[in-house]
Design a protein around this motif. Structure first.
Motif, PDB file in Angstrom:
ATOM      1  N   VAL A 192     -39.939   2.745   0.553  1.00 46.74           N
ATOM      2  CA  VAL A 192     -39.244   1.656   1.227  1.00 46.74           C
ATOM      3  C   VAL A 192     -38.705   0.744   0.133  1.00 46.74           C
ATOM      4  CG1 VAL A 192     -39.445  -0.311   2.789  1.00 46.74           C
ATOM      5  CG2 VAL A 192     -40.753   1.776   3.251  1.00 46.74           C
ATOM      6  N   LEU A 193     -37.439   0.427   0.184  1.00 45.35           N
ATOM      7  CA  LEU A 193     -36.804  -0.409  -0.825  1.00 45.35           C
ATOM      8  C   LEU A 193     -36.614  -1.820  -0.275  1.00 45.35           C
ATOM      9  CD1 LEU A 193     -34.027   2.161  -1.779  1.00 45.35           C
ATOM     10  CD2 LEU A 193     -36.271   1.864  -2.856  1.00 45.35           C
ATOM     11  N   VAL A 194     -36.920  -2.815  -1.097  1.00 43.34           N
ATOM     12  CA  VAL A 194     -36.737  -4.215  -0.717  1.00 43.34           C
ATOM     13  C   VAL A 194     -35.910  -4.877  -1.813  1.00 43.34           C
ATOM     14  CG1 VAL A 194     -37.882  -6.403  -0.194  1.00 43.34           C
ATOM     15  CG2 VAL A 194     -38.960  -4.243   0.465  1.00 43.34           C
ATOM     16  N   SER A 195     -34.832  -5.532  -1.415  1.00 41.68           N
ATOM     17  CA  SER A 195     -33.934  -6.125  -2.399  1.00 41.68           C
ATOM     18  C   SER A 195     -33.381  -7.456  -1.895  1.00 41.68           C
ATOM     19  CB  SER A 195     -32.768  -5.164  -2.666  1.00 41.68           C
ATOM     20  OG  SER A 195     -31.828  -5.758  -3.523  1.00 41.68           O
ATOM     21  N   ASN A 196     -33.136  -8.358  -2.833  1.00 38.06           N
ATOM     22  CA  ASN A 196     -32.430  -9.595  -2.504  1.00 38.06           C
ATOM     23  C   ASN A 196     -31.473 -10.009  -3.618  1.00 38.06           C
ATOM     24  OD1 ASN A 196     -34.376 -10.537  -4.372  1.00 38.06           O
ATOM     25  ND2 ASN A 196     -34.431 -12.552  -3.408  1.00 38.06           N
ATOM     26  N   HIS A 197     -31.101  -9.083  -4.492  1.00 39.81           N
ATOM     27  CA  HIS A 197     -30.216  -9.412  -5.606  1.00 39.81           C
ATOM     28  C   HIS A 197     -28.797  -9.662  -5.092  1.00 39.81           C
ATOM     29  CE1 HIS A 197     -28.112  -9.364  -9.359  1.00 39.81           C
ATOM     30  NE2 HIS A 197     -29.243  -9.220 -10.017  1.00 39.81           N
ATOM     31  N   PRO A 198     -28.271 -10.884  -5.255  1.00 37.90           N
ATOM     32  CA  PRO A 198     -26.982 -11.202  -4.652  1.00 37.90           C
ATOM     33  C   PRO A 198     -25.766 -10.595  -5.359  1.00 37.90           C
ATOM     34  CG  PRO A 198     -27.873 -13.123  -5.756  1.00 37.90           C
ATOM     35  CD  PRO A 198     -28.922 -12.053  -5.828  1.00 37.90           C
ATOM     36  N   GLN A 217     -28.435   0.821  -3.672  1.00 41.33           N
ATOM     37  CA  GLN A 217     -29.788   1.369  -3.821  1.00 41.33           C
ATOM     38  C   GLN A 217     -29.774   2.892  -3.866  1.00 41.33           C
ATOM     39  OE1 GLN A 217     -32.328  -0.360  -4.674  1.00 41.33           O
ATOM     40  NE2 GLN A 217     -31.487  -2.369  -4.294  1.00 41.33           N
ATOM     41  N   VAL A 218     -28.956   3.535  -3.049  1.00 42.86           N
ATOM     42  CA  VAL A 218     -28.858   4.992  -3.062  1.00 42.86           C
ATOM     43  C   VAL A 218     -28.383   5.474  -4.431  1.00 42.86           C
ATOM     44  CG1 VAL A 218     -27.593   6.962  -2.111  1.00 42.86           C
ATOM     45  CG2 VAL A 218     -28.551   5.236  -0.582  1.00 42.86           C
ATOM     46  N   GLU A 219     -27.364   4.831  -4.972  1.00 39.84           N
ATOM     47  CA  GLU A 219     -26.858   5.211  -6.293  1.00 39.84           C
ATOM     48  C   GLU A 219     -27.867   4.901  -7.396  1.00 39.84           C
ATOM     49  OE1 GLU A 219     -23.085   3.236  -6.547  1.00 39.84           O
ATOM     50  OE2 GLU A 219     -22.143   4.663  -5.160  1.00 39.84           O
ATOM     51  N   TYR A 220     -28.536   3.745  -7.295  1.00 40.20           N
ATOM     52  CA  TYR A 220     -29.504   3.339  -8.312  1.00 40.20           C
ATOM     53  C   TYR A 220     -30.694   4.295  -8.385  1.00 40.20           C
ATOM     54  CZ  TYR A 220     -32.685   0.412 -11.011  1.00 40.20           C
ATOM     55  OH  TYR A 220     -33.540  -0.055 -11.967  1.00 40.20           O
ATOM     56  N   TRP A 221     -31.177   4.739  -7.241  1.00 36.68           N
ATOM     57  CA  TRP A 221     -32.360   5.600  -7.190  1.00 36.68           C
ATOM     58  C   TRP A 221     -32.013   7.088  -7.205  1.00 36.68           C
ATOM     59  CZ3 TRP A 221     -36.730   3.576  -8.489  1.00 36.68           C
ATOM     60  CH2 TRP A 221     -36.915   2.197  -8.317  1.00 36.68           C
ATOM     61  N   ASN A 222     -30.754   7.429  -7.438  1.00 35.52           N
ATOM     62  CA  ASN A 222     -30.341   8.822  -7.529  1.00 35.52           C
ATOM     63  C   ASN A 222     -30.614   9.317  -8.955  1.00 35.52           C
ATOM     64  OD1 ASN A 222     -29.237  11.309  -7.002  1.00 35.52           O
ATOM     65  ND2 ASN A 222     -27.132  10.634  -7.298  1.00 35.52           N
ATOM     66  N   ASN A 223     -31.865   9.694  -9.194  1.00 35.80           N
ATOM     67  CA  ASN A 223     -32.272  10.177 -10.510  1.00 35.80           C
ATOM     68  C   ASN A 223     -33.118  11.436 -10.335  1.00 35.80           C
ATOM     69  OD1 ASN A 223     -34.918   9.288  -9.818  1.00 35.80           O
ATOM     70  ND2 ASN A 223     -34.444   7.254 -10.583  1.00 35.80           N
ATOM     71  N   ASP A 224     -33.767  11.886 -11.407  1.00 38.63           N
ATOM     72  CA  ASP A 224     -34.549  13.124 -11.336  1.00 38.63           C
ATOM     73  C   ASP A 224     -35.648  13.064 -10.276  1.00 38.63           C
ATOM     74  OD1 ASP A 224     -33.032  14.280 -13.311  1.00 38.63           O
ATOM     75  OD2 ASP A 224     -34.384  13.678 -14.924  1.00 38.63           O
ATOM     76  N   GLU A 225     -36.326  11.924 -10.179  1.00 36.72           N
ATOM     77  CA  GLU A 225     -37.404  11.794  -9.201  1.00 36.72           C
ATOM     78  C   GLU A 225     -36.845  11.491  -7.818  1.00 36.72           C
ATOM     79  OE1 GLU A 225     -41.148   8.877  -8.460  1.00 36.72           O
ATOM     80  OE2 GLU A 225     -40.819   9.579 -10.502  1.00 36.72           O
ATOM     81  N   GLY A 226     -35.826  10.650  -7.756  1.00 39.21           N
ATOM     82  CA  GLY A 226     -35.190  10.317  -6.493  1.00 39.21           C
ATOM     83  C   GLY A 226     -36.113   9.612  -5.521  1.00 39.21           C
ATOM     84  N   LEU A 227     -35.614   9.406  -4.328  1.00 46.39           N
ATOM     85  CA  LEU A 227     -36.412   8.785  -3.277  1.00 46.39           C
ATOM     86  C   LEU A 227     -37.310   9.837  -2.641  1.00 46.39           C
ATOM     87  CD1 LEU A 227     -33.625   6.602  -1.669  1.00 46.39           C
ATOM     88  CD2 LEU A 227     -35.566   5.797  -3.025  1.00 46.39           C
ATOM     89  N   ALA A 262     -31.735   0.215   7.730  1.00 46.13           N
ATOM     90  CA  ALA A 262     -31.671  -1.008   6.925  1.00 46.13           C
ATOM     91  C   ALA A 262     -31.702  -2.217   7.845  1.00 46.13           C
ATOM     92  CB  ALA A 262     -30.401  -1.020   6.074  1.00 46.13           C
ATOM     93  N   SER A 263     -32.392  -3.237   7.384  1.00 45.98           N
ATOM     94  CA  SER A 263     -32.408  -4.505   8.107  1.00 45.98           C
ATOM     95  C   SER A 263     -32.402  -5.635   7.094  1.00 45.98           C
ATOM     96  CB  SER A 263     -33.626  -4.607   9.036  1.00 45.98           C
ATOM     97  OG  SER A 263     -34.811  -4.528   8.279  1.00 45.98           O
ATOM     98  N   ARG A 264     -31.924  -6.766   7.531  1.00 45.62           N
ATOM     99  CA  ARG A 264     -31.833  -7.916   6.630  1.00 45.62           C
ATOM    100  C   ARG A 264     -32.359  -9.140   7.356  1.00 45.62           C
ATOM    101  NH1 ARG A 264     -26.485  -8.315   3.558  1.00 45.62           N
ATOM    102  NH2 ARG A 264     -27.687  -6.961   2.217  1.00 45.62           N
ATOM    103  N   GLY A 265     -33.202  -9.870   6.654  1.00 46.25           N
ATOM    104  CA  GLY A 265     -33.717 -11.125   7.185  1.00 46.25           C
ATOM    105  C   GLY A 265     -33.326 -12.262   6.266  1.00 46.25           C
ATOM    106  N   HIS A 266     -32.976 -13.365   6.848  1.00 48.69           N
ATOM    107  CA  HIS A 266     -32.632 -14.550   6.066  1.00 48.69           C
ATOM    108  C   HIS A 266     -33.845 -15.480   6.079  1.00 48.69           C
ATOM    109  CE1 HIS A 266     -30.135 -17.778   4.440  1.00 48.69           C
ATOM    110  NE2 HIS A 266     -30.844 -18.567   5.222  1.00 48.69           N
ATOM    111  N   ILE A 273     -34.661  -1.284   3.094  1.00 52.24           N
ATOM    112  CA  ILE A 273     -33.958  -0.013   3.295  1.00 52.24           C
ATOM    113  C   ILE A 273     -34.985   1.110   3.265  1.00 52.24           C
ATOM    114  CG2 ILE A 273     -32.185   1.544   2.393  1.00 52.24           C
ATOM    115  CD1 ILE A 273     -31.067  -1.028   0.926  1.00 52.24           C
ATOM    116  N   THR A 274     -34.953   1.949   4.292  1.00 50.80           N
ATOM    117  CA  THR A 274     -35.905   3.055   4.400  1.00 50.80           C
ATOM    118  C   THR A 274     -35.153   4.363   4.575  1.00 50.80           C
ATOM    119  OG1 THR A 274     -37.460   1.568   5.488  1.00 50.80           O
ATOM    120  CG2 THR A 274     -37.913   3.915   5.661  1.00 50.80           C
ATOM    121  N   PRO A 275     -35.337   5.321   3.662  1.00 55.52           N
ATOM    122  CA  PRO A 275     -34.731   6.637   3.884  1.00 55.52           C
ATOM    123  C   PRO A 275     -35.509   7.391   4.966  1.00 55.52           C
ATOM    124  CG  PRO A 275     -36.009   6.641   1.854  1.00 55.52           C
ATOM    125  CD  PRO A 275     -36.049   5.249   2.395  1.00 55.52           C
ATOM    126  N   VAL A 276     -34.781   8.088   5.821  1.00 52.99           N
ATOM    127  CA  VAL A 276     -35.401   8.898   6.870  1.00 52.99           C
ATOM    128  C   VAL A 276     -35.218  10.360   6.490  1.00 52.99           C
ATOM    129  CG1 VAL A 276     -35.354   9.509   9.315  1.00 52.99           C
ATOM    130  CG2 VAL A 276     -34.985   7.139   8.613  1.00 52.99           C
TER     131      VAL A 276
END
Length: 85
Positions: free
Chosen positions: A29-35, A14-24, A63-67, A49-52
């Motif tokens: 707050v990012l939510v993902s479940n892509h395996p 997620q950090v690499e994916y959102w590393n663009n001109d606008e950025g985080l 970051a936290s994960r729920g099943h 995932i939440t940047p502080v």
């Protein structure tokens, strides 16, 4: 262990994916479940995932994960025996 072991891959992706001109931005707050791409082990593992920020800069991530027992799909569960992808 599988949930914690894959957590760093989820945050890194997620950090690499959102590393663009606008950025985080503060408040994102990012939510993902892509395996495959985002460090999850299967669809029911939902990662939040939440940047502080401090003085406008990211200083770390939380970051936290729920099943979840059922996330939807062609049948209950996460890996129907006739799945192809």
């Amino acid at each position: 262990p599988v949930h914690l072991g894959a957590m760093q891959a989820a945050v890194k992706f997620q950090v690499e994916y959102w590393n663009n001109d606008e950025g985080l931005q503060e408040g994102d707050v990012l939510v993902s479940n892509h395996p495959q791409l985002a460090g999850g082990s299967h669809l029911p593992d939902i990662t939040v995932i939440t940047p502080v920020f401090h003085e406008g800069e990211i200083i770390f991530f939380l970051a936290s994960r729920g099943h979840h027992a059922d996330i939807g799909g062609i049948s209950p569960g996460s890996m129907p025996p006739h799945s192809k992808k």
